[in-house]
Design an enzyme around this catalytic site. Structure first.
Site, PDB file in Angstrom:
ATOM      1  N   HIS A 219       0.788  -1.245   0.000  1.00 48.21           N
ATOM      2  CA  HIS A 219       0.000   0.000   0.000  1.00 48.21           C
ATOM      3  C   HIS A 219       0.816   1.289   0.000  1.00 48.21           C
ATOM      4  CE1 HIS A 219      -0.063   1.395   4.351  1.00 48.21           C
ATOM      5  NE2 HIS A 219       0.399   0.175   4.517  1.00 48.21           N
ATOM      6  N   CYS A 343       3.900   9.902  14.737  1.00 49.67           N
ATOM      7  CA  CYS A 343       2.669   9.548  14.044  1.00 49.67           C
ATOM      8  C   CYS A 343       1.966   8.372  14.712  1.00 49.67           C
ATOM      9  CB  CYS A 343       2.947   9.247  12.577  1.00 49.67           C
ATOM     10  SG  CYS A 343       4.460   8.348  12.303  1.00 49.67           S
TER      11      CYS A 343
HETATM   12  C1  LIG Z   1       4.135   1.548   6.477  1.00 55.35           C
HETATM   13  C2  LIG Z   1       5.341   0.954   7.050  1.00 55.35           C
HETATM   14  C3  LIG Z   1       5.282  -0.239   7.780  1.00 55.35           C
HETATM   15  C4  LIG Z   1       3.985  -0.941   8.074  1.00 55.35           C
HETATM   16  O1  LIG Z   1       3.498  -1.571   6.939  1.00 55.35           O
HETATM   17  P1  LIG Z   1       2.022  -2.200   6.906  1.00 55.35           P
HETATM   18  O2  LIG Z   1       1.984  -2.919   5.625  1.00 55.35           O
HETATM   19  O3  LIG Z   1       1.092  -1.029   6.977  1.00 55.35           O
HETATM   20  O4  LIG Z   1       1.895  -3.095   8.083  1.00 55.35           O
HETATM   21  C5  LIG Z   1       6.463  -0.773   8.246  1.00 55.35           C
HETATM   22  N1  LIG Z   1       7.637  -0.162   8.023  1.00 55.35           N
HETATM   23  C6  LIG Z   1       7.741   0.974   7.337  1.00 55.35           C
HETATM   24  C7  LIG Z   1       9.065   1.584   7.098  1.00 55.35           C
HETATM   25  C8  LIG Z   1       6.596   1.576   6.830  1.00 55.35           C
HETATM   26  O5  LIG Z   1       6.703   2.714   6.163  1.00 55.35           O
END
Ligand SMILES: *Cc1c(COP(=O)(O)O)cnc(C)c1O
Length: 400
Positions: A219, A343
């Site tokens: 995502h 955040c």
């Molecule tokens: C968004 C993010 C996550 C979490 O990922 P999800 O797929 O939302 O669980 C982990 N590490 C980093 C660096 C991120 O930017």
């Protein structure tokens, strides 16, 4: 979810009306309409369970998953059997970190990570500490990069894992994975990298790095939420203890029925990211430069993170002499972005990432993370520059 969601609405642009400009692409990205299109048949038509091996419904779904797995593996120079599908990068990080810790109990109980990691790495590490493991949290240099000499010094005889992210979610900084990987390899220590922000945006090659475990998510790269993967090296084999037990899916490492629409969308998103990487990277760099130059008239700016060794779509700036909360409130109707207040949902502490760079609390709070993406336009950047300049100018005289 009605039919509309599959049409134009997903991009947001057509329906924005009074909605603010979206510059929060490190939090998530809209699903690319081409990704949605690839996913749609797998909801209603090819809806089978990929684990159903006795009929065509299952075979169709399984064929789609197999193809997606091959696409994702090729994208990082891995082989398909090395891809374990998960619900996202959080789960992939948990599987990597807790899975190695548990599988290597007899070898040692020490892990190394970095203070600027995502909570999806830090929190599993803290959990392991509560079980008696020891974790070294390396500081970073003022530009956000890991100091390799400090890494060298942190290795112990009982170190089993080093976990260092590819691209930072706040300051976009790209860590020197190849150098880190080489040092881990010399010592026979496993190397995990959270590449949630990197996949589809910068080249990733698990052979060249070399990395043993790599966390991915869809995502942040215009794919659907709730899907991701963990790359797990097979040669030399990386031992890993499953964290979800059930039907033995994913070679026993992650039980649970696979979700073909999400997996197909994930692969499509990464494929598009790779195909458009060079051109899109250049376009984003130009937009970011434009944004940064547009803010210069304000003075009192501090760029957070290395000037060039960062994601092309990331700009993170601290503004002297303004109240961070007021800044975000003042901009809210024009642009959607994140600030230097951590955040994490429940907290308003200053960002630990900015603190790790050496920023004081005021500058950490008074910072904005601009996350530019595929659907960001030059006109939007112009509007954002005008709004930020006006807001900061209005706030500076009244700052406490
Ligand atoms: C968004 C993010 C996550 C979490 O990922 P999800 O797929 O939302 O669980 C982990 N590490 C980093 C660096 C991120 O930017």
């Amino acid at each position: 979810m009605g039919k509309q969601v599959m049409g134009k609405q997903v991009m947001g642009k057509q329906t924005t009306g009074k909605r603010p400009i979206y510059l929060d692409c490190h939090a998530t990205t809209p699903v690319d309409p081409r990704v949605v299109e690839a996913m749609v048949p797998f909801f209603t038509e090819h809806f089978g369970n990929p684990a159903s091996l006795t009929h065509a419904y299952g075979w169709e779904a399984e064929a789609a998953v197999t193809q997606a797995r091959a696409t994702l593996a090729a994208a990082i120079h891995a082989s398909p059997e090395e891809i374990i599908f998960t619900s996202g990068a959080t789960e992939a990080n948990n599987l990597a970190i807790k899975g190695i810790a548990e599988a290597c109990l007899s070898r040692g109980r020490h892990l190394i990570t970095v203070q600027t990691e995502h909570s999806a790495v830090l929190d599993p590490c803290k959990y392991l500490e509560s079980l008696g493991f020891e974790v070294t949290y390396l500081p970073v240099q003022p530009d956000g990069l890991v100091d390799l000499d400090l890494l060298e010094k942190a290795f112990r005889d009982d170190t089993v894992l080093v976990s260092i992210m590819a691209a930072n979610n706040e300051i976009g900084v790209l860590q020197p994975l190849a150098e880190i990987g080489a040092r881990c390899r010399e010592r026979g220590v496993f190397f995990h990298s959270d590449a949630a922000q990197a996949i589809g945006k910068i080249p990733l090659d698990v052979q060249a790095m070399p990395v043993d475990l790599l966390s991915l998510t869809a995502h942040k790269v215009y794919g659907p939420k709730g899907t991701g993967a963990l790359y797990v090296r097979r040669r030399p084999r990386v031992p890993l203890a499953a964290q979800l037990h059930g039907g033995g899916h994913e070679r026993g490492l992650r039980s649970g029925t696979l979700y073909p629409p999400q997996i197909v969308g994930f692969a499509k998103a990464v494929e598009l990211g790779l195909a458009e990487m060079a051109a899109e990277g250049d376009r984003l760099l130009t937009l970011r430069q434009h944004l940064w130059e547009g803010l210069q008239s304000l003075g009192g700016l501090h760029l957070n993170g290395h000037a060039s060794q960062r994601l092309p779509g990331n700009l993170n700036v601290s503004f002297e002499g303004v109240d961070g909360q007021a800044l975000l409130l003042g901009l809210r109707s024009v642009v959607a972005l994140s600030s230097g207040a951590a955040c994490s949902t429940a907290s308003t502490a200053p960002s630990p990432v900015l603190k790790a760079l050496g920023r004081d609390d005021d500058l950490a709070y008074a910072s904005l993370r601009f996350g530019l993406g595929r659907f960001t336009t030059a006109e939007e950047i112009d509007q954002v520059v005008a709004a930020v300049v006006a807001t900061v100018q209005a706030l500076r005289p009244v700052a406490p």
